[in-house]
Structure formats: C-alpha cells, structure tokens
Design an enzyme around this catalytic site. Structure first.
Site: not given
Ligand code: NAD
Ligand code: DAU
Length: 354
Positions: A136-138, A161, A165
C-alpha cells in the site's frame, strides 16, 4: 487425462475485494496457468465474488490461514506452487486501531510464513519462481498539501495497519537480499469498485445513501486520497507479476486526488440521479463525525515508473468509475445485504455513534 500447466500460481486473499478481481482476470487471461486461490474467508472474504469462474478448469480454491505455516507447507507441496501473488491481509485502518494484534499476526507473521515456505520450496532454482507482494501507499506516511510518493520515498508508517504492511515489505526485501528470493513489491493507492466490503468509505457511503442513513465523514472531510478503479489495479498487478524487474518496487496510483467530502458529494449527486430523488436530497444526510485517530492527511502517487517501464496507465476516469460502482451496488443489493451480517453491524455500532 491430467492437464499440465506452465505455472501453478498461488494467489492469497483471492476472496477479498482486490484479490477476487485479480483471480478472475488471471483465470480468464491465462488458461495455461493454474490459479490457486488461498483465503481464510475472514469477515472480508467472500466466495460469491467469484461465482462466475468457480468451475473454470484452471481454478482451485483452498480455505487456509497464512498464520498456519504447516498448512502452507502442505499446500506448496501438494499443489506444486511455482509462483505467488500475496494479497491476504487485514486491510482496514479503523480495525487496526481497535485491534492491532490481528494485523501483526496476519500481515507480519503470515507474510513471514509465506516467505519461509516459498524459500524452502523453491531453493533449488530461486530465480525461476516469483514472490509478488502486494502493498500500500500508506507505508510512506502522510503528505502535506503538495508532493507525491515515489518508489524512493522513505517509509514512515503511522497506523498499526500501515506499520504492519511496512514490516511485511521490509521482510520481503530482506528475503530477497539475504537469500536471493526473486521478489517484486507493488504499493498502490486507494481502490474502489464492485465487491468492496462496505466498511470502506465508498461502498459505505453508497450503502447509506441507498438506505437514506447518515453519511459519516471523519473530521472536516479535508483528507485527500488518490482513487484508482480496482480493475486498473488488477491490470497493473498482472503486468508487474509477468514483466516487472526482479527486486523492484512499483508504485501504482489513479492520478485522481480528491478530498473525502468531494467524493461523498459526488456520490450524493450520482445517488440522487440513479434513485430518482430531488437534487440535494442525499447530501442532507452528511454528518461530520469524530476524526480517525492519527488520520493521515493526504496520499498521492507518482506512478511514472510503471507507466514508462511497463506501459501501464489507469483507464477508468474517477467520475465514470464512481457511477459504474454505484450502479453495480444497486444491481447487487443481495450481495450487499448478505455481507451486512451480524458481525459487521456490531462493528458499525461500535465505531459510529449514528
Ligand atoms: P480485503 O480486506 O477486501 O481482502 C483481504 C482478504 O484476505 C480477505 O479475503 C480475507 O479473507 C483474506 N485474509 C485475511 N486474513 C487472512 C489470513 N490470515 N489467511 C488467509 N487469508 C486471509 O482487502 P483488499 O482491499 O482486497 O486488499 C488486498 C491487499 O491489497 C491487501 O494486502 C492490502 O493491504 C492491499 N491494498 C489494498 C488497497 C485498497 O484500497 N483496498 C490499496 C492498496 C493495497
Ligand atoms: O491508500 C491505500 C489504502 O486505502 C489501503 O492500503 C487500505 O487497505 C484501504 O482500506 C484504504 O485505506 P483508507 O484508510 O484510506 O480507506 P478508507 O476507505 O477506510 O477511508 C478513506 C478515507 O475516508 C479516509 O481518509 C478516512 C475517511 N472515512 C472513512 C470511513 C470508513 C470517512 O470519512 N468516513 C468513514 O466512514
């Protein structure tokens, strides 16, 4: 007759949001590869995301937990795993604030288990097997008003988180440096699109607009995220896995920075139109609520490296992607209601006093 595949690719977290898009794409684009989806099916994993491809001959699902090293060993041996794309993670920042340990166990220890098992299985010929770690970019921390994260930005994770990562990224690089593991790492910005669990901003707001419930915006809604259509991320992952240079990192971003309040207002306008409500109806539901602890102000990605080296660009414009996403949730209300189960409602009640 047994089919023989060129590669046996293990995709972890394939029942989650991004993982399910990637699994579908790899199964359909590469009939010569066997795609093995390993997922523990936590609250965030959902096999109905993959109903359309579950019978494909080159697809297999295995329920397993990456925290359990012996079952990983068994799977690597039995399935003759040649390559790995690792997405399984605890992924929600707010949950990492209320329960950090789960993030260390899965994201740090689980990733270490995969590294150890991959090394054991591939030691005879490390360079011909690839370990692709999805991050992730975080990990880069928080930006001020200007600037972009590049691949050389120093790590500065600030939530449990992002710290978990960042640790996993460091461990992957360490296994590359110390043992010669052939790895690539991708660091991506915020994804959105179909099948996203409604604890994340965009699906949560869409769900609440549909049900005329309060729309919780943390703080003043001034925090900025760089939004990317999930299909564009899946394309980037496939490219980096197949063509990325060994031991390299690639940043992936949407070039679509928006303040949270602007995203919420865009969704309100789309919702009013699609639900045939008077303009301005949904935005009346916005409520500014207590800010997230340690809330990072701004993320934005410089993705020039993957653009120039691998000719990747994001294809879907944010305005079009948000509309497509809203339409998808409206046509898939059964999916949405099924994942809004008891555990999610409990979490929602605890996190939001709405
Ligand atoms: P998600 O939470 O939707 O999915 C995660 C999956 O991992 C789920 O299917 C869950 O069952 C599985 N999982 C969790 N713990 C596990 C374990 N111990 N063993 C096996 N499986 C397990 O997440 P996502 O949003 O699809 O993100 C996927 C990946 O991409 C993550 O590594 C996250 O850090 C990264 N990522 C997400 C975003 C985003 O915006 N969602 C952005 C950048 C990177
Ligand atoms: O940047 C990549 C990341 O983006 C991934 O690595 C994470 O897995 C993914 O969850 C996401 O993280 P964020 O914290 O940015 O996403 P989230 O959707 O939780 O929140 C997006 C923004 O919105 C953040 O600034 C918090 C805000 N927010 C979120 C929720 C859930 C609100 O204002 N209200 C809300 O109810």
């Amino acid at each position: 007759m047994m089919t023989s595949y060129n590669k046996h690719i293990l995709i972890t977290g394939g029942a989650g949001f991004i993982g399910s898009h990637l699994v579908r794409q790899m199964v359909l684009n590469h009939p010569q590869y066997k795609i093995i989806n390993l997922d523990a099916l936590t609250y965030a994993g959902n096999l109905s995301n993959l109903e359309d491809i579950q019978a494909a001959p080159n697809y297999k699902f295995i329920k397993a937990d990456i925290r359990d090293i012996s079952s990983l060993r068994e799977i690597f041996n039995k399935e003759k795993i040649t390559d790995l794309i690792h997405l399984a993670a605890e992924s929600h920042v707010d949950r990492s604030i209320s329960n950090p340990s789960a993030f260390i166990e899965t994201n740090v220890l689980g990733t270490t288990n995969l590294l150890i098992v991959a090394l054991e299985a591939w030691k005879e010929n490390l360079s011909s097997h690839r370990f692709h770690h999805v991050s992730t970019d975080e990990v880069f921390g928080s930006l001020g008003e200007t600037g972009l994260f590049s691949e050389t930005t120093p790590y500065d994770p600030r939530s449990p988180y992002s710290a978990s990562k960042a640790s996993s990224d460091h461990l992957v690089r360490a296994f590359g440096h110390t043992f010669g593991l052939n790895f690539v790492i991708t660091n991506c910005s915020n994804n959105y699109g179909p099948y996203q669990f409604p604890e994340k901003l965009i699906p949560l707001i869409i769900h609440n607009i549909i049900h005329s419930k309060a729309l919780p915006v943390y703080g003043k809604g001034e925090n900025v995220r760089d939004w990317l259509w999930v299909g564009d991320h899946a394309n980037a992952l496939e490219l980096v896995f197949l063509k990325g240079a060994t031991a390299q990192t690639y940043n992936i971003g949407g070039n679509s920075e928006r303040k949270n309040i602007d995203i919420v207002n865009m969704l309100c306008s789309i919702g009013d139109e699609l639900l045939q409500r008077d303009p301005g109806t949904s935005s009346k539901l916005i409520q500014f609520v207590t800010d997230r602890l340690g809330h990072d102000l701004r993320y934005a990605i410089d993705s020039s490296k993957i653009q120039s080296e691998l000719a990747w660009t994001p294809k879907i414009k944010l305005e079009d992607g948000l509309r497509k996403t809203f339409e998808w949730y409206l046509s898939n209300t059964k999916w949405l209601e099924k994942v809004i189960n008891g555990e999610y409602l409990e979490y929602y009640k605890k996190n939001y006093s709405l």
